[in-house]
Design a protein around this motif. Structure first.
Motif, PDB file in Angstrom:
ATOM      1  N   LYS A   1       8.957  28.672  -6.129  1.00 48.29           N
ATOM      2  CA  LYS A   1       7.693  27.980  -6.373  1.00 48.29           C
ATOM      3  C   LYS A   1       7.866  26.897  -7.434  1.00 48.29           C
ATOM      4  O   LYS A   1       7.380  25.771  -7.275  1.00 48.29           O
ATOM      5  CB  LYS A   1       6.616  28.977  -6.802  1.00 48.29           C
ATOM      6  N   LYS A   2       8.610  27.254  -8.510  1.00 47.58           N
ATOM      7  CA  LYS A   2       8.809  26.283  -9.595  1.00 47.58           C
ATOM      8  C   LYS A   2       9.586  25.079  -9.089  1.00 47.58           C
ATOM      9  O   LYS A   2       9.255  23.928  -9.388  1.00 47.58           O
ATOM     10  CB  LYS A   2       9.591  26.939 -10.739  1.00 47.58           C
ATOM     11  N   LEU A   3      10.638  25.373  -8.311  1.00 54.39           N
ATOM     12  CA  LEU A   3      11.504  24.298  -7.837  1.00 54.39           C
ATOM     13  C   LEU A   3      10.759  23.365  -6.882  1.00 54.39           C
ATOM     14  O   LEU A   3      10.878  22.131  -6.964  1.00 54.39           O
ATOM     15  CB  LEU A   3      12.733  24.905  -7.151  1.00 54.39           C
ATOM     16  N   VAL A   4       9.971  23.963  -5.975  1.00 54.30           N
ATOM     17  CA  VAL A   4       9.204  23.142  -5.028  1.00 54.30           C
ATOM     18  C   VAL A   4       8.213  22.273  -5.801  1.00 54.30           C
ATOM     19  O   VAL A   4       8.075  21.067  -5.536  1.00 54.30           O
ATOM     20  CB  VAL A   4       8.472  24.036  -3.984  1.00 54.30           C
ATOM     21  N   ALA A   5       7.534  22.881  -6.782  1.00 59.19           N
ATOM     22  CA  ALA A   5       6.556  22.131  -7.577  1.00 59.19           C
ATOM     23  C   ALA A   5       7.238  20.987  -8.311  1.00 59.19           C
ATOM     24  O   ALA A   5       6.753  19.844  -8.305  1.00 59.19           O
ATOM     25  CB  ALA A   5       5.870  23.069  -8.561  1.00 59.19           C
ATOM     26  N   LEU A   6       8.398  21.287  -8.909  1.00 57.49           N
ATOM     27  CA  LEU A   6       9.127  20.279  -9.670  1.00 57.49           C
ATOM     28  C   LEU A   6       9.557  19.111  -8.770  1.00 57.49           C
ATOM     29  O   LEU A   6       9.353  17.938  -9.106  1.00 57.49           O
ATOM     30  CB  LEU A   6      10.362  20.941 -10.317  1.00 57.49           C
TER      31      LEU A   6
ATOM     32  N   SER B   1       5.873  28.521   4.839  1.00 53.72           N
ATOM     33  CA  SER B   1       5.837  27.145   5.345  1.00 53.72           C
ATOM     34  C   SER B   1       4.394  26.677   5.550  1.00 53.72           C
ATOM     35  O   SER B   1       4.120  25.474   5.562  1.00 53.72           O
ATOM     36  CB  SER B   1       6.621  27.022   6.648  1.00 53.72           C
ATOM     37  N   GLN B   2       3.463  27.626   5.717  1.00 50.22           N
ATOM     38  CA  GLN B   2       2.061  27.243   5.899  1.00 50.22           C
ATOM     39  C   GLN B   2       1.390  26.984   4.555  1.00 50.22           C
ATOM     40  O   GLN B   2       0.803  25.930   4.337  1.00 50.22           O
ATOM     41  CB  GLN B   2       1.289  28.352   6.638  1.00 50.22           C
ATOM     42  N   TRP B   3       1.492  27.986   3.655  1.00 45.65           N
ATOM     43  CA  TRP B   3       0.721  27.814   2.411  1.00 45.65           C
ATOM     44  C   TRP B   3       1.311  26.742   1.504  1.00 45.65           C
ATOM     45  O   TRP B   3       0.576  26.025   0.809  1.00 45.65           O
ATOM     46  CB  TRP B   3       0.476  29.144   1.694  1.00 45.65           C
ATOM     47  N   ILE B   4       2.658  26.591   1.513  1.00 46.31           N
ATOM     48  CA  ILE B   4       3.244  25.543   0.656  1.00 46.31           C
ATOM     49  C   ILE B   4       2.737  24.171   1.116  1.00 46.31           C
ATOM     50  O   ILE B   4       2.311  23.335   0.317  1.00 46.31           O
ATOM     51  CB  ILE B   4       4.789  25.600   0.696  1.00 46.31           C
ATOM     52  N   HIS B   5       2.715  24.006   2.440  1.00 45.12           N
ATOM     53  CA  HIS B   5       2.206  22.744   2.972  1.00 45.12           C
ATOM     54  C   HIS B   5       0.743  22.529   2.653  1.00 45.12           C
ATOM     55  O   HIS B   5       0.319  21.428   2.330  1.00 45.12           O
ATOM     56  CB  HIS B   5       2.384  22.757   4.495  1.00 45.12           C
ATOM     57  N   LEU B   6      -0.002  23.626   2.763  1.00 48.30           N
ATOM     58  CA  LEU B   6      -1.439  23.529   2.491  1.00 48.30           C
ATOM     59  C   LEU B   6      -1.672  23.132   1.036  1.00 48.30           C
ATOM     60  O   LEU B   6      -2.511  22.279   0.746  1.00 48.30           O
ATOM     61  CB  LEU B   6      -2.132  24.860   2.800  1.00 48.30           C
TER      62      LEU B   6
END
Lengths: 561, 239
Positions: free
Chosen positions: A186-191, A336-341
């Motif tokens: 989560k941290k890496l995707v956010a960053l 893949s759904q919620w990250i995109h959302l």
């Protein structure tokens, strides 16, 4: 290398057999593809041709400014391919059962990596390629260019350009997955999202088209000269700049300078591809193992949700309750759904905040109409994109598990309608929120806000109906990943159909709106019925077409599973 | 009871099931055998409403599956050949989900689920997502889900795949008990010993046509005339 060719040959054969099998569904799909892709390509060609003619012959903006606009468009194109490849590559490299199959065969990791890379690249970039080629034809036809120009641009510029975007995407995803365990996904995707958005904002700040136009217009009427000294030095390191420069110097007849940029592009593409192969060779397999490890860690916990729990009683009827709750949990538990959302929600919020500050009021009726339509189209495009990404795959992702619902005593119509309502309501609310935020500056003209509200609601109804209806018609119960479903050939077809629909929106409302603004701003006599009739006609078209797609979707529920 | 009359299913030019007629009485355990591609799963998919027959009819406990699909489906408990489950749901959630689809009220569902969890020894796995389950664990959940609403007819496609001997024993005992209590059971299987052990009557299908039908006792007589193995009788019939 032999293995690579062998597997690729069978992949192509399988694709051709599946695509051209003589089935009614395939014939319909291929025919629709030809019409829609052809129509879209022609539209892109025509718009580019007319746009280039206008900018150079009528507005006399000069070749330099035209090619800087081209450079910015190419940058957007580059980012689109890059993001498309990032999104699809996770599914291709880490979620595909094909990988597991090949891992048990004597196929080297590098070969396996390359097979999946090309799979990914062609899957996510083919529609972009058609679009780019059509634009190139429109651009080249203004200058009456010969076939050598098109071949050279296509193979030595466009393809290397797309390859760079695709390779960079894969390098990013490899590192992301390999090292996600250390930092936390989560941290890496956010960053990375913040960095990416920061990079885009930075680029558009230093290449601000408004500033550039203003500085070049100071030289009016001598605009047809080279203003390269106005370019920020950073932009010169971007491949979109190299293509723009190469095209500019080709048009100016300086072929050696044009060639130098072409060579630079090809070499860069080869280097980036080489780096990607090395990175793939080193970390593809460890990253694949890391993704497995991450998956098992994530799933090794028991689940006892407090809200929308399937284990709790509900006030609505049991069947609807469990179907809706199942949809909810299936969505929120799929990364893949919620990250995109989350990303899309952030972008929508950003968009709403930014657009609410824009003053849509202009002095010229034409400019006022254009600014009103642009905002309306932005909103509509957002709705169309969300519908394609989330609603189109929603039937396919039922997958092989759908037997449990279809063999149960539930009306198939009910299954479809519940899914439909589940999506229609939030999309309708979102569409109206977008109107409220984006048209705040027109608060003195409720009729304009009302028109936008009706038109956007019509787009929401049409998009949800189209995507669920056609998503059911083209349902691929074998594909587990919603992203791959949303970027499939059929989904692209639906997207292009949506673009044609948005063109109808512009065609049916532009002139009446222009007349209305003429009346407001210049007191030109205006028949108000024109606005009501055009809005009503578009609403009617949307309702009729949307309902047709809805009926088609419900009918497909009757077919054999 | 279950009545299949002149059932045919065509896919384009190919006829998967051809003029099939079978009747299974209440409490009867019917074994449906045949080689790969004979039409067993197609028949079962028509019985459960997943495929629409090209012609003919299927009546489940008095309700035609095409004309009265909801009533007919309420009577059926279906166990497919592949135990696909919604991977993002836990086993318990899937069971509540299935109970809801059959409108089993919450109280009864909770009671049934508790009993079935004990019966199939599912244990603490029940609250983990089914994406973590083994084939056998998925199969147990699917069987439990099929029994939740006390069906009058059980339609089973290859029930023993992936089950360990202990689970297979429990499942067989459960089916026998259900049959004794009047539940009609229609089971497709490749396992000849299972068919021989459980079924009252057997039908063999080949190329979509029923080529043999008779009580299991007849098979035993036929076995004695040959090498004493059901397998040899089956191979001879399906040659």
């Amino acid at each position: 290398m032999n293995v690579l060719i062998h597997i690729t040959r069978f992949k192509i054969l399988s694709f051709l057999k599946l695509s051209f099998e003589l089935k009614a569904k395939n014939i319909f799909r291929n025919l629709a593809s030809v019409i829609i892709f052809g129509g879209f390509a022609f539209g892109a060609y025509y718009a580019t041709r007319v746009g280039t003619d206008y900018l150079l012959d009528t507005a006399k903006l000069g070749s330099f400014l035209l090619h800087r606009f081209l450079s910015m468009m190419l940058f957007v194109y580059f980012v689109s391919i890059n993001v498309g490849n990032i999104i699809v590559s996770y599914a291709t490299f880490y979620r595909s059962t094909e990988i597991q199959y090949y891992l048990t065969k004597p196929v080297s990791y590098t070969e396996l990596f390359l097979i999946k890379f090309f799979d990914n690249f062609f899957y996510s970039s083919s529609a972009f390629f058609i679009f780019a080629f059509a634009v190139l034809l429109g651009y080249g036809s203004h200058y009456h260019m010969g076939w050598v120009f098109y071949l050279r641009t296509l193979f030595l510029m466009l393809i290397p350009f797309m390859l760079i975007a695709g390779c960079l995407a894969v390098i990013m995803i490899l590192f992301l997955v390999r090292y996600a365990g250390h930092i936390g996904v989560k941290k890496l995707v956010a960053l990375l999202t913040i960095l990416y958005i920061g990079f885009l904002t930075g680029y558009f700040t230093i290449t601000s088209p408004l500033k550039l136009v203003a500085r070049i217009l100071q030289h009016y009427p001598n605009l047809d000269q080279y203003f390269g000294y106005l370019d920020h030095w950073v932009t010169k390191y971007f491949p979109n700049y190299w293509i723009a420069e190469s095209l500019y110097w080709t048009m100016k007849g300086d072929h050696s300078l044009a060639l130098s940029y072409t060579i630079l592009l090809v070499i860069t593409a080869l280097v980036v591809f080489g780096v990607m192969v090395i990175v793939g060779k080193k970390i593809f397999y460890p990253s694949w193992l890391a993704s497995l490890e991450y998956g098992s860690k994530r799933n090794d916990t028991t689940e006892k949700p407090r809200i929308f729990s399937l284990e709790k009683e509900s006030k609505i009827d049991l069947q609807s309750s469990v179907l809706l709750k199942k949809e909810f949990w299936q969505f929120v538990r799929e990364p893949s759904q919620w990250i995109h959302l989350v990303i899309i929600t952030l972008l929508v919020l950003l968009f709403m905040v930014s657009i609410s500050k824009i003053n849509l009021k202009q002095n010229m009726p034409f400019l006022q109409t254009v600014s009103y339509m642009v905002v309306l189209l932005f909103n509509s495009f957002l709705i169309v994109s969300i519908a394609l990404r989330f609603i189109y795959p929603s039937m396919s992702i039922e997958g092989p598990n759908f037997w449990s619902v279809l063999s149960a005593p539930v009306l198939r119509r009910k299954i479809f309608i519940l899914k439909y309502l589940l999506w229609l309501l939030p999309v309708l609310i979102l569409s109206e929120l977008l109107v409220l935020f984006s048209h705040r500056s027109l608060i003195d003209y409720p009729i304009l806000i009302g028109t936008a509200a009706i038109l956007t609601a019509a787009v929401a109804y049409f998009s949800v109906s189209l995507n669920l209806g056609m998503g059911s018609y083209f349902a691929d119960f074998k594909e587990k990943n919603p992203i791959r479903v949303a970027s499939s050939q059929n989904a692209t077809l639906i997207f292009l159909l949506s673009i044609i629909y948005l063109t109808i929106l512009v065609a049916s409302t532009f002139i009446p709106l222009n007349g209305f603004f003429g009346y407001i701003l210049k007191s030109v006599p205006y028949e108000f019925n024109n606005l009501f009739i055009s809005t009503g006609t578009f609403l009617l078209i949307s309702l009729m077409a949307g309902t047709l797609f809805l009926i088609a979707g419900i009918k497909t529920m009757r077919r054999d599973y | 009871m279950l009545r299949i009359s002149k059932l045919t299913k065509r896919f384009g030019d190919f006829t998967a099931v051809n003029d099939l007629t079978i009747t299974v009485e209440p409490g009867e355990f019917y074994g449906f055998l045949g080689p790969n591609g004979a039409g067993k799963t197609t028949t079962i998919k028509m019985m459960t409403g997943l495929f629409t027959p090209s012609s003919g009819s299927i009546v489940i406990d008095g309700f035609d599956i095409v004309k009265q699909p909801l009533e007919a489906k309420r009577k059926i408990g279906y166990i497919p050949d592949q135990p696909f489950l919604y991977e993002k749901l836990t086993g318990r959630e899937f069971l509540y989900f299935s109970a809801g689809l059959y409108s089993v009220n919450h109280e009864k569902a909770t009671e049934q689920i508790s009993q079935l969890l004990d019966l199939f020894e599912i244990g603490s796995w029940i609250d983990q997502r089914t994406e973590n389950y083994s084939q056998g664990m998925r199969q147990r959940i699917v069987i439990a889900a099929a029994l939740l609403h006390d069906p009058r007819v059980l339609v089973i496609d290859e029930p023993m795949v992936g089950l360990d001997p202990r689970s297979a024993h429990i499942v067989k005992a459960t089916f026998k008990e259900k049959s004794k209590n009047g539940v009609t059971i229609f089971m497709s299987t490749h396992s000849l010993p299972v068919a021989e052990e459980l079924c009252d009557r057997i039908g063999i299908i080949k190329d979509g046509r029923l080529i043999y039908e008779g009580p299991t006792s007849d098979i035993k007589i036929a076995e004695k005339s040959g090498d004493g193995k059901f397998e040899s009788v089956f191979l001879e019939l399906t040659k």
